[in-house]
Design a protein around this motif. Structure first.
Motif, PDB file in Angstrom:
ATOM      1  N   ASN A   1       5.428  -2.230  -2.680  1.00  0.00           N
ATOM      2  CA  ASN A   1       5.013  -1.494  -1.488  1.00  0.00           C
ATOM      3  C   ASN A   1       6.088  -0.459  -1.163  1.00  0.00           C
ATOM      4  O   ASN A   1       7.226  -0.810  -0.876  1.00  0.00           O
ATOM      5  CB  ASN A   1       4.835  -2.472  -0.331  1.00  0.00           C
ATOM      6  CG  ASN A   1       4.364  -1.780   0.940  1.00  0.00           C
ATOM      7  OD1 ASN A   1       4.203  -0.568   0.993  1.00  0.00           O
ATOM      8  ND2 ASN A   1       4.141  -2.573   1.984  1.00  0.00           N
ATOM      9  N   ALA A   2       5.728   0.820  -1.224  1.00  0.00           N
ATOM     10  CA  ALA A   2       6.692   1.895  -0.954  1.00  0.00           C
ATOM     11  C   ALA A   2       6.442   2.572   0.390  1.00  0.00           C
ATOM     12  O   ALA A   2       6.937   3.684   0.623  1.00  0.00           O
ATOM     13  CB  ALA A   2       6.652   2.915  -2.076  1.00  0.00           C
ATOM     14  N   SER A   3       5.681   1.925   1.274  1.00  0.00           N
ATOM     15  CA  SER A   3       5.514   2.462   2.626  1.00  0.00           C
ATOM     16  C   SER A   3       6.878   2.538   3.297  1.00  0.00           C
ATOM     17  O   SER A   3       7.745   1.683   3.070  1.00  0.00           O
ATOM     18  CB  SER A   3       4.588   1.570   3.447  1.00  0.00           C
ATOM     19  OG  SER A   3       3.341   1.416   2.817  1.00  0.00           O
ATOM     20  N   PHE A   4       7.067   3.554   4.121  1.00  0.00           N
ATOM     21  CA  PHE A   4       8.356   3.653   4.804  1.00  0.00           C
ATOM     22  C   PHE A   4       8.218   4.463   6.080  1.00  0.00           C
ATOM     23  O   PHE A   4       7.291   5.268   6.252  1.00  0.00           O
ATOM     24  CB  PHE A   4       9.409   4.300   3.899  1.00  0.00           C
ATOM     25  CG  PHE A   4       9.195   5.775   3.663  1.00  0.00           C
ATOM     26  CD1 PHE A   4       9.786   6.727   4.487  1.00  0.00           C
ATOM     27  CD2 PHE A   4       8.397   6.215   2.616  1.00  0.00           C
ATOM     28  CE1 PHE A   4       9.588   8.076   4.270  1.00  0.00           C
ATOM     29  CE2 PHE A   4       8.195   7.561   2.392  1.00  0.00           C
ATOM     30  CZ  PHE A   4       8.788   8.498   3.228  1.00  0.00           C
ATOM     31  N   LEU A   5       9.154   4.238   6.975  1.00  0.00           N
ATOM     32  CA  LEU A   5       9.363   5.068   8.153  1.00  0.00           C
ATOM     33  C   LEU A   5      10.827   5.474   8.144  1.00  0.00           C
ATOM     34  O   LEU A   5      11.703   4.623   8.031  1.00  0.00           O
ATOM     35  CB  LEU A   5       9.023   4.309   9.437  1.00  0.00           C
ATOM     36  CG  LEU A   5       9.309   5.068  10.749  1.00  0.00           C
ATOM     37  CD1 LEU A   5       8.428   6.308  10.870  1.00  0.00           C
ATOM     38  CD2 LEU A   5       9.121   4.153  11.954  1.00  0.00           C
ATOM     39  N   ARG A   6      11.072   6.771   8.242  1.00  0.00           N
ATOM     40  CA  ARG A   6      12.439   7.265   8.118  1.00  0.00           C
ATOM     41  C   ARG A   6      12.803   8.125   9.318  1.00  0.00           C
ATOM     42  O   ARG A   6      12.012   8.979   9.748  1.00  0.00           O
ATOM     43  CB  ARG A   6      12.587   8.083   6.837  1.00  0.00           C
ATOM     44  CG  ARG A   6      13.936   8.804   6.684  1.00  0.00           C
ATOM     45  CD  ARG A   6      14.103   9.319   5.278  1.00  0.00           C
ATOM     46  NE  ARG A   6      14.308   8.209   4.367  1.00  0.00           N
ATOM     47  CZ  ARG A   6      14.150   8.297   3.053  1.00  0.00           C
ATOM     48  NH1 ARG A   6      13.768   9.422   2.498  1.00  0.00           N
ATOM     49  NH2 ARG A   6      14.360   7.243   2.294  1.00  0.00           N
ATOM     50  N   LEU A   7      13.982   7.852   9.872  1.00  0.00           N
ATOM     51  CA  LEU A   7      14.561   8.756  10.859  1.00  0.00           C
ATOM     52  C   LEU A   7      15.157   9.910  10.062  1.00  0.00           C
ATOM     53  O   LEU A   7      16.281   9.851   9.585  1.00  0.00           O
ATOM     54  CB  LEU A   7      15.625   8.043  11.695  1.00  0.00           C
ATOM     55  CG  LEU A   7      16.318   8.866  12.784  1.00  0.00           C
ATOM     56  CD1 LEU A   7      15.322   9.582  13.678  1.00  0.00           C
ATOM     57  CD2 LEU A   7      17.250   7.982  13.610  1.00  0.00           C
TER      58      LEU A   7
END
Length: 1009
Positions: free
Chosen positions: A928-934
């Motif tokens: 799973n390569a889902s991400f949330l990035r600042l």
């Protein structure tokens, strides 16, 4: 008497002089009462102008005759006119209103349009996105525009990125968008700027353009917006407009920032030499071999080498920009110079840019205007070897960086052949340098009001030089003794462009508005390249500078190619009462790349829009400031397939006869005179909605794209002399939705704005032609009914355990399979595991949705921006992890090896150690390569005007910024935002030996005079 006359004349002249020097003073403010510096005040009908100062004040010489009119304007506000009837001791007060959303002007193909008149889908990239510390402007598109997916292919400074607008259309052709830089179309094929000598990630040719020079970026997405670019519009179009000078504003600005970077994350591998030695002995034991180490040797191994710690560093980044802009009523200019240097987080890697730009516009009369846009740059980079990251991860911790004498260790002593990666980084020369000149000159003549002819000539010249030297004392350079290898390559590419357009704009009566453009363009490209090399040098001191001193010459190579494109284009935009808008556009392209039966392609589009908010029945809804519906349909093409592919060609071959070497030619491709365009038909429906006096703005689009006549290598009978032929077969569809929301949450001394973008795209292969159902490429597959970028392999369901009846269970190799080995799902139920019947879809690299959100806050002299970006639902095939979980004892291993299967630890996750297992593509390595990035945080402070004015500055701003500060993801690799293959839609989502990304922290200064 004479004295009296002279005195009278003197006094009269004095009074006239005093009258000539009469001035009008005023102050420019916004609706909240805040002063507006930098506004241009023009005496209407003359060349006289002035600019408002730091406090919004201005003064301008008054003419002799009253009344007269002053025009006051500045970007972001509606132009205001005030009439002056007489001089007054009180300053005139000018209050500017914020520009209406519908009145904002955006750049489109071959012109500009008010947003209110747009019928197509066009997204504007916020200026804030360009203020990030980035090497190339295309990286600013990440999370900034709905429907645009930006994938980083390498963390190498200056490396290319992969961009998809509304999904990928082609399997083997190009999928990158067309870039139009100040009217000059550029397709970012990194092969056109690479001599082919360096070994590693490609350096982005677009990095030659300084992001700080850019005024605006518009992304054209639907067929109504892109059809005017015809055969190059199928993948979307990105319009780049650089900064221009403005009349009445002479400004000198210096911008600079300095910062440091560090690797985003590291991969957990074994760093204990003792633990790794135990693993090695266990792998040998499970393979029926004697231990490699004795217990005493294990005890004496010490701490071990952390190869990642040795290779990664804190790296500096800096940028300096000096710009001068200004002009008068006839001449406007913008001149800038830039220096950018980014050291890589891997040792001895970097990117450096020197660039200069001049934009000049001159009005020779009210009818005739000329201009020039020119940029020159030099970019250079020391590139990391393509296999360096794999070597860092795979080198056993039992190997030391240096031997007892202080020299670099030559290679791993173990079975997997690995050279010392630190020595490779420090000593190998892997350098690329590119000089680029991009510009155009144009002339415009206005025959009468509304009818304008424009002729432009432009050129894009790229000269690339690459040098590679592998010294004799590192592993890669030691195939003979004495040795060392050197290669030098050059590639010179040039493009010329001529465009001729005639535009007409006319308002008929009070309700009819017409805007038309027709044109003829011609563009041609040519390139030449050469590579030479030699090896077995007596000394390494000369590196690549004396190929003749090598005793063994490599076979040289050279080549050249060219293409040409002739085009006719046109667009008509008609508006009735600013309510009902129709746009019809089209282009005919003739390309040298295609077969003689299909040289020309035709690409029409049509669109309609309805400004409902201008209807009487909606006037009572005061909350609705703007509501517009849009529908469009059209056809665009894709010509990015390389040169001469429709022609029969010959290839040189070496053969031996009678003890001698001969060179001959043999056919390597058969002709296909029917080879034609990939064609994309697209349908779009959307609406623009603004509420509460434009404080809340929505842009929504739903689209469907179908690409037919895909360019595929189709199998043909061997009796033809060839195995495949490039033909038009197959089709792919993309469909999705896009949403952009922009809000002014708070206004006044404390302001808060939010920009949010969201998109979801669904891709599917419809046909592959001639009954073909799939194309397999490594771990990827293109299969009918499935999206591109799918992964193909075995599904795993744990490990065999002690007591399992392995002989009667499905396995790949029943003879060697034992407890602790991996189990695979028997897809067809035949009690065995085979490639033909049991491989299946195991994931997909395309996200279910992606988005970004930016919050911008300001209070008094402070401003703060916070930018988040992310994707959901996409997978990555973690090939690094696949290699590190082989547990052979011949290379390093993941820390997952600590939980490997043993008789006393019957885990169901990590297989047993075994000396020679072959890597198998399985679902275990699809993550799973889902991400949330600042993505970015920037805090700025504008020094008070009272301080800035002491050094005669109009503005001084200081700021601190952090990029890639935090990432929330379940992905176990370096970075979830990665794909090894730069421009391949088929081979998406493979993470293997990719240079990792970095996070940065910097401080900056901007000062204007």
């Amino acid at each position: 008497m004479k004295k009296y006359v002279y005195l009278t004349l003197f006094l009269a002249l004095g009074l006239l002089s005093a009258h000539a020097q009469d001035v009008v003073t005023g102050v420019v403010k916004d609706a909240s009462g805040q002063s507006i510096p930098g506004a241009t005040v023009v005496l209407k009908g003359t060349s006289k102008y002035a600019s408002s100062d730091l406090d919004g004040k201005f003064s301008i010489t008054a003419p002799k005759d009253f009344p007269f009119t002053l025009q006051i304007n500045i970007t972001g506000y509606q132009q205001q006119e005030i009439d002056i009837y007489e001089l007054s001791d009180e300053p005139a007060e000018v209050v500017l209103k914020t520009a209406n959303v519908l009145d904002e002007v955006v750049v489109i193909g071959y012109g500009t349009q008010k947003k209110g008149d747009l019928t197509g889908s066009v997204a504007s990239v916020p200026q804030l996105a360009l203020k990030q510390p980035i090497s190339s402007f295309d990286r600013a598109l990440q999370g900034a525009a709905a429907g645009v997916q930006v994938t980083q292919t390498s963390g190498q400074p200056g490396a290319a990125v992969s961009i998809r607008i509304r999904g990928g259309n082609s399997i083997t052709g190009g999928n990158e968008p067309l870039y139009v830089i100040d009217g000059f179309p550029v397709y970012n094929s990194n092969g056109d700027a690479s001599a082919g000598v360096t070994n590693g990630p490609s350096i982005n040719a677009l990095a030659s353009l300084n992001p700080s020079d850019i005024e605006s970026i518009e992304v054209l997405k639907d067929a109504s917006a892109t059809a005017i670019y015809g055969s190059r519009g199928a993948n979307g179009v990105v319009l780049i407009t650089t900064k221009k000078g403005k009349a009445g504003q002479n400004t000198l600005t210096y911008d600079a920032y300095f910062g440091t970077q560090k690797v985003l994350s590291k991969i957990d591998v074994m760093t204990s030499a003792k633990d790794w030695a135990i693993l090695k002995n266990e792998a040998r034991a499970n393979s029926g071999k004697a231990p490699y180490y004795t217990q005493d040797q294990i005890n004496g191994l010490g701490e071990g080498t952390d190869w990642q710690e040795e290779a990664f560093r804190s790296a500096s980044i800096q940028n300096h920009q000096l710009s001068l802009t200004g002009g008068d009523d006839r001449t406007r200019y913008a001149i800038s110079g830039n220096y950018f240097k980014q050291n890589g987080v891997l040792l001895n890697t970097d990117f450096e840019r020197y660039s200069g730009r001049i934009n000049l516009d001159r009005d020779f009369s009210s009818k005739f205007k000329v201009g020039v846009n020119l940029t020159a740059s030099k970019i250079s980079s020391q590139v990391a070897n393509a296999g360096i990251v794999n070597a860092l991860l795979s080198m056993p911790p039992a190997v030391k960086v240096r031997d007892a004498s202080g020299k670099y260790t030559y290679q791993s002593e173990f079975e997997t052949p690995l050279g010392n990666p630190i020595a490779t980084l420090e000593k190998e020369v892997n350098k690329t340098t590119t000089y680029r000149l991009l510009g155009n000159v144009f002339g415009e003549y206005t025959f009468f009001d509304g009818l304008v002819a424009k002729v432009s000539f432009g050129t894009d010249v790229i000269n690339n030089k690459q040098n590679r030297f592998i010294p004799s004392d590192i592993y890669q350079g030691a195939n003979s003794n004495p040795t060392g290898k050197a290669f030098v390559g050059t590639k010179f590419s040039s493009t010329w462009l001529n465009e001729n357009t005639l535009s007409y704009s006319k308002t008929l009566g009070e309700k009819h508005s017409l805007n038309m453009v027709v044109g003829y363009t011609q563009q041609a490209f040519s390139t030449e390249s050469a590579i030479a090399g030699s090896e077995a040098f007596i000394t390494d001191q000369l590196t690549y500078n004396d190929l003749g001193s090598g005793s063994v010459y490599s076979q040289p190579s050279s080549g050249s190619s060219s293409w040409a494109l002739n085009s006719y284009l046109g667009r008509i935009n008609y508006s009735f009462d600013q309510k009902y808008i129709v746009t019809i556009s089209g282009r005919a392209d003739g390309s040298s790349r295609f077969g003689k039966a299909n040289k020309w392609g035709y690409f029409p589009s049509a669109a309609v829009a309805w400004n409902i908010s201008r209807e009487e029945f909606l006037s009572s809804f005061k909350t609705i400031s703007n509501l517009k519906l849009r529908l469009s349909a059209g056809i665009t093409g894709n010509q990015e397939i390389g040169q001469y592919l429709s022609l029969a060609t010959l290839n040189s071959n070496t053969y031996f006869f009678g003890g001698q070497t001969y060179i001959g030619f043999a056919p390597n491709r058969i002709a296909n005179p029917e080879l034609g365009w990939e064609t994309t038909a697209q349908y779009d429906g959307g609406f623009d909605l603004s509420l509460y006096k434009n404080r809340i703005n929505f842009v929504f689009d739903a689209y469907y794209k179908k690409t037919t006549n895909l360019l595929l290598n189709v199998p043909i009978p061997y009796t033809s002399g060839q195995s495949t032929s490039l033909q038009n077969y197959g089709s792919v569809e993309n469909k999705g939705i896009e949403l952009g929301i922009n809000t002014e949450n708070l206004t006044g001394p404390f302001s808060w704005n939010t920009n949010f973008v969201f998109s979801a795209n669904r891709n599917k292969v419809l046909t592959l032609g001639d009954g073909a159902d799939y194309i397999i490429s490594g771990a990827n597959i293109a299969q009918v009914g499935q999206p591109l970028g799918s992964f193909y392999g075995y599904k795993t369901n744990g490990l065999f355990q002690t007591g399992d009846d392995i002989a009667n269970l499905p396995t790949i190799n029943p003879a060697t399979t034992k407890a602790g080995d991996r189990r695979y799902v028997d897809i067809n139920g035949d009690k065995k595991i085979t490639q033909a019947d049991d491989r299946t879809l195991i994931g997909n690299a395309q996200p279910k949705f992606q988005g970004g959100i930016t919050n911008t806050l300001s209070f008094l002299n402070f401003d703060l921006s916070i930018f988040f970006q992310g994707t959901y639902g996409n997978k990555l095939f973690n090939q690094n992890r696949q290699q590190l979980e082989l547990l052979t004892g011949q290379q390093n291993a993941s820390t997952a090896a600590y939980d490997r299967w043993t008789p006393t630890n019957p885990t169901n996750e990590v297989q047993r150690a075994f000396e020679d297992p072959a890597p198998v593509n399985t679902s275990r390595y699809v993550e799973n390569a889902s991400f949330l990035r600042l993505k970015n945080v920037t805090l700025g402070y504008n020094l008070p005007k009272s301080i800035a004015s002491k050094i005669h500055s109009s503005q001084i701003k200081v700021y601190v910024s952090a990029a890639n500060l935090f990432t929330w993801t379940k992905y176990t690799g370096f970075d979830p935002e990665v794909s090894r293959n730069e421009q391949s839609t088929l081979n998406q989502g493979i993470d293997y030996s990719v240079y990792p990304s970095s996070k940065s922290f910097l401080a900056g200064l901007s000062i204007s005079f």
